[in-house]
Motif scaffolding. Structure first.
Motif, short mmCIF file in Angstrom:
data_model
loop_
_atom_site.label_atom_id
_atom_site.label_comp_id
_atom_site.label_asym_id
_atom_site.label_seq_id
_atom_site.Cartn_x
_atom_site.Cartn_y
_atom_site.Cartn_z
N LYS A 1 12.86 -6.94 -35.66
CA LYS A 1 12.32 -5.63 -35.26
C LYS A 1 12.38 -5.42 -33.75
O LYS A 1 12.86 -4.37 -33.30
N LYS B 1 14.84 -2.68 -31.97
CA LYS B 1 14.28 -1.65 -31.09
C LYS B 1 15.08 -1.57 -29.79
O LYS B 1 15.41 -0.47 -29.32
N GLU C 1 17.04 1.71 -28.55
CA GLU C 1 16.75 2.27 -27.22
C GLU C 1 18.02 2.38 -26.39
O GLU C 1 18.21 3.36 -25.66
N SER D 1 11.51 3.22 -31.90
CA SER D 1 10.51 2.33 -32.48
C SER D 1 10.43 2.48 -34.00
O SER D 1 10.28 1.48 -34.71
N ALA E 1 13.62 1.00 -35.48
CA ALA E 1 13.54 -0.46 -35.42
C ALA E 1 12.66 -0.99 -36.54
O ALA E 1 13.00 -2.00 -37.17
#
Length: 111
Positions: free
Chosen positions: A11, A15, A19, A96, A99
């Motif tokens: 995770k 993320k 991003e 987020s 992810a």
């Protein structure tokens, strides 16, 4: 970035990837989402397959029912497809959330 991400849990690593995609949205949306550069998409897919193959080999779990090659193609194709969908739809979820969702799927496959 790739080496650091490879050492992380799914995770947080995912993320960072989302991003990065978000911060380079114009580039990736042009190269992936618009299908304007099939060569780039193929290279991106090959890169993801190599990364997922390395991850699969790091786990102790053996997938005797499914070959490594099929697992790697499945996961990489799914990931690239989700990235394309996310970019094509204007990033409807923040990195987020992506992810969390994609990381959960990775954990189910790799754990």
């Amino acid at each position: 970035m790739n080496e650091t991400v490879c050492e992380m849990e799914w995770k947080p690593a995912t993320k960072i990837c989302f991003e990065y995609l978000e911060s380079h949205y114009l580039f990736f949306s042009t190269m992936l989402a618009n299908k304007g550069a099939p060569y780039f998409r193929n290279r991106f897919l090959e890169y993801q397959m190599e990364a997922f193959k390395k991850e699969l080999r790091k786990t102790d779990k053996k997938h005797s029912e499914v070959s490594e090659e099929i697992i790697v193609h499945f996961v990489a194709s799914a990931y690239v497809g989700v990235v394309e969908w996310w970019l094509t739809n204007g990033m409807p979820y923040p990195p987020s959330v992506m992810a969390e969702q994609v990381g959960t799927l990775f954990e189910a496959i790799y754990n």
